[in-house]
Write an enzyme that holds these catalytic residues in place. Structure first.
Site, PDB file in Angstrom:
ATOM      1  N   GLY A   1      22.967  11.507 -13.252  1.00  0.00           N
ATOM      2  CA  GLY A   1      21.866  10.591 -14.062  1.00  0.00           C
ATOM      3  C   GLY A   1      21.513  11.108 -15.310  1.00  0.00           C
TER       4      GLY A   1
ATOM      5  N   GLY B   1       7.003   6.434 -12.750  1.00  0.00           N
ATOM      6  CA  GLY B   1       6.835   7.395 -13.919  1.00  0.00           C
ATOM      7  C   GLY B   1       7.585   7.264 -14.861  1.00  0.00           C
ATOM      8  N   ARG B   2       8.134   8.252 -15.607  1.00  0.00           N
ATOM      9  CA  ARG B   2       8.696   8.324 -17.049  1.00  0.00           C
ATOM     10  C   ARG B   2      10.223   7.324 -16.616  1.00  0.00           C
ATOM     11  NH1 ARG B   2       7.800  13.274 -15.852  1.00  0.00           N
ATOM     12  NH2 ARG B   2       6.351  14.470 -17.489  1.00  0.00           N
ATOM     13  N   ILE B   3      10.954   7.590 -15.694  1.00  0.00           N
ATOM     14  CA  ILE B   3      12.241   7.236 -15.557  1.00  0.00           C
ATOM     15  C   ILE B   3      12.007   5.752 -15.053  1.00  0.00           C
ATOM     16  CG2 ILE B   3      14.395   7.244 -14.566  1.00  0.00           C
ATOM     17  CD1 ILE B   3      14.030  10.428 -14.395  1.00  0.00           C
TER      18      ILE B   3
ATOM     19  N   ARG C   1      16.416  11.393  -5.639  1.00  0.00           N
ATOM     20  CA  ARG C   1      17.023  12.483  -4.684  1.00  0.00           C
ATOM     21  C   ARG C   1      17.722  11.776  -3.373  1.00  0.00           C
ATOM     22  NH1 ARG C   1      17.277  15.004  -8.564  1.00  0.00           N
ATOM     23  NH2 ARG C   1      16.445  17.124  -8.930  1.00  0.00           N
TER      24      ARG C   1
ATOM     25  N   THR D   1      19.002   6.915  -7.813  1.00  0.00           N
ATOM     26  CA  THR D   1      19.148   7.923  -8.979  1.00  0.00           C
ATOM     27  C   THR D   1      18.305   8.985  -8.794  1.00  0.00           C
ATOM     28  OG1 THR D   1      17.995   6.939 -10.534  1.00  0.00           O
ATOM     29  CG2 THR D   1      20.702   6.430 -10.305  1.00  0.00           C
TER      30      THR D   1
ATOM     31  N   GLU E   1      24.420  17.090  -0.685  1.00  0.00           N
ATOM     32  CA  GLU E   1      25.432  17.355  -1.919  1.00  0.00           C
ATOM     33  C   GLU E   1      25.982  18.731  -1.886  1.00  0.00           C
ATOM     34  OE1 GLU E   1      23.310  16.452  -5.512  1.00  0.00           O
ATOM     35  OE2 GLU E   1      22.503  14.830  -4.811  1.00  0.00           O
TER      36      GLU E   1
ATOM     37  N   HIS F   1      26.042  12.636  -8.814  1.00  0.00           N
ATOM     38  CA  HIS F   1      24.770  13.029  -9.397  1.00  0.00           C
ATOM     39  C   HIS F   1      24.884  13.238 -10.874  1.00  0.00           C
ATOM     40  CE1 HIS F   1      21.060  15.638  -8.487  1.00  0.00           C
ATOM     41  NE2 HIS F   1      20.731  14.924  -9.767  1.00  0.00           N
TER      42      HIS F   1
ATOM     43  N   ARG G   1       2.744   6.372  -6.003  1.00  0.00           N
ATOM     44  CA  ARG G   1       2.545   7.390  -5.042  1.00  0.00           C
ATOM     45  C   ARG G   1       1.085   6.674  -4.120  1.00  0.00           C
ATOM     46  NH1 ARG G   1       1.796  13.364  -6.765  1.00  0.00           N
ATOM     47  NH2 ARG G   1       1.575  12.122  -8.752  1.00  0.00           N
TER      48      ARG G   1
END
Ligand code: GLV
Length: 318
Positions: free
Chosen positions: A285, A155-157, A236, A234, A265, A283, A177
Site C-alpha cells: 500500500g 478516513g484519510r485513505i 488489514r 488494502t 502475513e 502488502h 465506524r
C-alpha cells in the site's frame, strides 16, 4: 549519556539527514523482519525504536527493554503494538498518518482497475505465449463508469480513494465506524454498512484493525454483497475472514478480489493462491519512494522530539 535509537529494518532514507547529531542510530540489517529475540537484542539500551507493521511489540518485549521511551511506528496502522502495555510502562507510541494516504489510495484504485479489467489474466496470456491475437470476446472485464463503489471506513485513505473513483465516473457511498453519518463532502454519500454491501459493485476496505473490525466481512456479510461484486482490501487482513472469502469466491457470490493484506502475513490462504479472479499483492500500500521517505522522516522526527523531551507530533489516537 547519548540517546540511542534502533530501527527494526534498514530505513529508505539516510537517517543522518533527519536525526539530531549525537543520537546513536543502529538498525537490524537482515533483509527480513527480526524475531522478537533479535529485536530485543538490537534494541537493548535504545531509548526509541522505529518499528514496522511486521514487528510485534507487546508487554514481554517491553519488559526486556526497560530504558525504552518511544515506539515510533513507521505506518499509519499500529495493531501490531500493544498500546495499553506501552502506556502502562510510560512508553510513547507514534505513527505516520498523512505520509502514505495518496500512495495507499492509488494502490487501492489500481487493484480495483486490475481486477475489473483482468490485468493479471491478460498478462499471464502474453507472458506464457498463449495469446493468439485480438479477439472480440477475450477477457471481457467490467466498466467502472456508472458503477457504485462502497468505501468502508471514510478516513484519510477512504476519502482519497473516493476522489479518484469520482473522477472515473463512479458513484461513491461510504460507511463509517458505528455507521455515524458524515458531513456531505460532494464526493461520497453516507450509506449504512448493510446498504453499502447490498448496493456496491466494488467494496474497498479502509478501516483500522481493531477488535470490532475483526472479521467485519465474514460469511454473512459476504453473502449480503451484491452478486458479482469485487472486494478490495488494502487495510488489514484481519478485517476479512479469509476462509469465508474463499467460500464466497468459490460459489461465485463475488466476482473477484484484489488483496494487499492477509490474515496471517506472509502466509496466504491456499484457496486464494490458484484463483484467476483474484489479484494478490505483498502488502505494498505505502510502497512508493515518496511515501516511504515521508514515513521514515515522520517517524524519525517524532523520535528526535521525544529524545529531546518534546511532545511528539503524531501520537497514536486513543
Ligand atoms: C501499512 O500497512 C500502514 O499501516 O501504514
Amino acid at each position: 549519556m547519548r540517546a540511542r535509537l534502533f530501527a527494526t529494518r534498514r530505513l529508505p532514507i539516510d537517517h543522518a539527514e533527519v536525526v539530531d547529531t549525537g543520537v546513536l542510530v543502529a538498525s537490524f540489517e537482515a533483509d527480513r523482519a527480526p524475531t522478537s529475540e533479535e529485536l530485543v537484542d538490537g534494541a537493548r539500551g535504545a531509548h526509541a525504536i522505529v518499528t514496522q507493521v511486521s514487528d510485534r511489540i507487546d508487554g514481554s518485549v517491553l519488559d526486556r527493554l526497560p530504558g525504552l521511551r518511544h515506539v515510533a511506528q513507521m505506518a499509519v496502522g499500529f495493531d501490531n503494538i500493544d498500546v495499553a502495555a506501552c502506556r502502562a510502562r510510560k512508553v510513547l507510541v507514534t505513527h505516520t498518518p498523512d505520509a502514505l494516504t495518496d500512495s495507499t489510495a492509488e494502490l487501492a484504485f489500481g487493484l480495483l482497475v486490475a481486477v475489473a479489467r483482468r490485468f493479471h489474466e491478460g498478462q499471464a496470456l502474453v507472458r506464457t505465449g498463449s495469446w493468439r491475437g485480438f479477439s472480440p470476446t477475450l477477457l471481457l472485464g467490467r466498466e467502472l463508469v456508472g458503477s457504485t463503489l462502497g468505501i468502508v471506513g471514510y478516513g484519510r485513505i477512504g476519502r482519497a480513494l473516493a476522489v479518484r473513483a469520482k473522477a472515473f465516473g463512479m458513484r461513491v457511498i461510504a460507511s463509517t465506524r458505528r455507521d455515524a453519518p458524515f458531513a456531505p463532502d460532494g464526493v461520497a454519500s453516507h450509506a449504512p454498512f448493510a446498504r453499502l454491501l447490498a448496493e456496491s459493485d466494488f467494496v474497498s476496505l479502509h478501516c483500522p484493525a481493531t477488535p470490532s473490525t475483526r472479521h467485519l466481512l465474514g460469511d454473512e456479510e459476504l453473502a449480503a454483497m451484491k452478486p458479482g461484486a469485487i472486494l478490495i482490501n488494502t487495510a488489514r487482513g484481519t478485517v476479512v475472514d479469509e476462509a469465508a472469502l474463499v467460500r464466497a469466491l468459490e460459489r461465485r457470490q463475488l466476482g473477484g478480489a484484489g488483496l494487499d493484506v492477509y490474515e496471517r502475513e506472509p502466509v496466504v490462504h491456499p484457496g486464494l493462491l490458484g484463483r484467476s479472479d483474484v489479484v494478490l499483492l505483498p502488502h505494498l500500500g505505502s510502497a512508493t519512494q515518496e511515501a516511504r521517505a515521508r514515513m521514515a522522516v515522520c517517524a524519525l522526527e517524532d523520535a528526535c522530539r521525544v529524545l529531546r523531551g518534546e511532545a511528539p507530533l503524531h501520537p497514536v489516537p486513543d
